[in-house]
Design an enzyme around this catalytic site. Structure first.
Site, short mmCIF file in Angstrom:
data_model
loop_
_atom_site.label_atom_id
_atom_site.label_comp_id
_atom_site.label_asym_id
_atom_site.label_seq_id
_atom_site.Cartn_x
_atom_site.Cartn_y
_atom_site.Cartn_z
N ASP A 237 -3.72 -2.36 -6.02
CA ASP A 237 -4.39 -1.09 -5.78
C ASP A 237 -3.64 -0.19 -4.80
O ASP A 237 -3.62 1.03 -4.96
CB ASP A 237 -5.84 -1.30 -5.32
N THR A 259 -11.38 0.52 4.77
CA THR A 259 -11.68 -0.56 5.69
C THR A 259 -10.43 -0.95 6.46
O THR A 259 -10.48 -1.32 7.62
CB THR A 259 -12.24 -1.77 4.93
#
Length: 514
Positions: A237, A259
């Site tokens: 990703d 995050t």
């Protein structure tokens, strides 16, 4: 280049949720909409923590049904985890979650055979305890591993079920710690010394390579009219997210925010020096022969955990109050593994400030300001270190992913770096996924062309630096006496962001670009 508008399904998987996005790409147009979102819930069973991969696959099928007619499908996900298949191609149990404890004591065994410095020189990958290499050493001797004839990384496993074709996509393979980033092929010497059979892996694929067509059973299940191509995208990703950085030229740094913050440079060759290893930089492969040279920073996990501890107060109001709080009153080391575990985050931040002789935040707003100042300072340090280690100067910092929604963080990053920050797109991984598919069908040009299209069609925000960067250097000096600094040997400092810590997602937590 093909005319008209093509529709492409981007399957974008994180550790806590997955989604199917539909991208529509034309010569001068680029749109992205969400077709379906579904949970991804790991399950703890007696033998350990496992992925519920059948539920994940079911969510992909539901998403493709909701997407409607598309010309192609591509899958990106987190790194390192995988499924093992037997000689008939059947899955040998649910894939092990990278947070499972089986690799906790494996590194020392590996380094006894291939010392950490040699491993970095050969593979360019920073130490993370759950890298595929350590998982394979941990699995050795198990009955399941003895039966395995094939290993497929998570996006490749789902692609196999969709198409019946097996392959190993290169950007994700580069996170296994079994790829030589110079040759972009397997690191045979490392594998041989550790007794790892590279024949377990299917042949390497590059982003844009065909990965098969949807099987008749899948067409029936999803209601799609065949044939529908499945395209190998940059299936890690972060590789897809970096491909969607809307930069001009090569003098840019990027920060994939969520995050985790993944901060670094896009290079044409890896940096494999001992100084680079000590600085905890990793060399992962990207699109078109590029290298993602980056450092993992704790990211918005610090803020997410505080919000949970406070009962999820209104974030907008907190950010407005934090913007008016005293700048750089207190900062913490956003690379400290002391912040890795969940729970008690406000207290742990207060303890870190107290330990360094700095004022302790006395309200949620001052704690938020401490977090954002600390992240901006870590961004500055990573961007500076990457330039120094790679010998590449930059003129601008591109921020992509979920952190682009946080205007205060973007502005503070510009102030800290002393460079303009261009924020956007938020859905970077899905955009990169879609654009590689579109390029494979001739609808967009090379990587530069993809980025020009993004810059022309997506809403981007530019933040100019304010103030004197010397105050940021002074803040960094306050941490110098207590920060671990540059490790002399790899340690479990920060794992790789992975499944749930993806740049384009709202609060999710995990590793390598999760």
């Amino acid at each position: 280049m093909s005319g008209g508008v093509g529709a492409y399904a981007a399957v974008d998987l994180g550790a806590s949720s997955g989604r199917v996005m539909v991208g529509r790409v034309g010569p001068r147009s680029l749109e992205l909409t969400e077709a379906h979102r579904f949970p991804n819930r790991p399950v703890r069973v007696p033998e350990g923590l496992r992925w519920d991969v059948l539920a994940l696959y079911g969510g992909v099928l539901d998403g493709l049904r909701a997407a409607g007619e598309v010309a192609s499908v591509g899958i990106d996900s987190w790194a390192v985890d995988h499924g093992l298949l037997d000689a008939d191609g059947a899955l040998l149990g649910n894939p092990v979650h990278y947070r499972d404890g089986r690799t906790d004591t494996v590194a020392e065994k590996v380094w006894a055979t291939v010392p950490a410095a040699e491993l970095y020189a050969a593979t360019g990958l920073q130490y993370a305890p759950f890298n595929t290499l350590y998982q394979l050493v941990a699995a050795r001797g198990s009955r399941q591993f003895a039966q395995a004839e094939r290993l497929l990384l998570m996006p490749d496993l789902l692609t196999y079920w969709l198409t019946g074709e097996q392959g190993t996509e290169l950007t994700n393979a580069s996170t296994t710690q079994l790829i030589d980033p110079r040759t972009r092929t397997w690191a045979h010497g490392v594998a041989e010394r550790l007794g790892i059979d590279l024949g377990l892996f299917a042949p390497l694929r590059r982003p844009g390579d065909p990965a098969g067509v949807l099987r008749p059973e899948v067409l029936e299940e999803t209601g799609l009219a065949g044939p529908v191509t499945v395209t190998a995208v940059a299936s890690h990703d972060t590789a897809s997210a970096v491909a969607a950085v809307p930069a001009h030229g090569e003098r840019f740094a990027y920060i994939c925010t969520g995050t985790w913050s993944l901060a670094g440079l896009e290079l044409d060759a890896p940096v494999l020096t001992e100084e680079s290893r000590a600085a905890n930089f990793t060399n992962e492969l990207g699109l078109d022969g590029t290298v993602r040279y980056l450092r993992n920073i704790m990211g918005l996990w610090l803020l997410q955990e505080c919000l949970r501890a406070w009962g999820e107060p209104d974030l907008g109001a907190l950010l407005r109050e934090a913007a008016g709080a005293q700048a750089l009153r207190s900062v913490v080391d956003a690379g400290d593994s002391a912040f890795l575990a969940p729970g008690r985050m406000p207290e742990r931040i207060a303890e870190a400030c107290r330990a360094t002789g700095q004022p302790v935040p006395d309200s949620p707003a001052t704690t938020v300001r401490c977090i954002l100042d600390s992240l901006a300072l870590a961004h500055r340090t990573a961007v500076e270190d990457a330039q120094r280690l790679a010998g590449r100067a930059v003129d601008v910092v591109h921020v992509v992913g979920g952190g682009t929604r946080n205007a205060l963080l973007c502005q503070l990053t510009a102030d800290a770096c002393g460079l303009p920050v261009v924020a956007g797109p938020t859905e970077a991984a899905a955009f990169g996924n879609v654009l590689v598919q579109a390029r494979a069908q001739g609808r967009v040009g090379d990587l530069s062309g993809m980025r020009r299209l993004l810059a022309a069609t997506q809403s981007l925000t530019r933040y100019e630096p304010r103030g004197d960067t010397r105050r940021w250097e002074a803040a960094r000096a306050r941490l110098a006496g207590t920060s671990p600094g540059l490790p002399q040997k790899p340690g479990p400092a920060l794992p790789c962001p992975t499944p749930d810590d993806r740049p384009d997602e709202e609060p999710r937590c995990v590793s390598h670009c999760s």
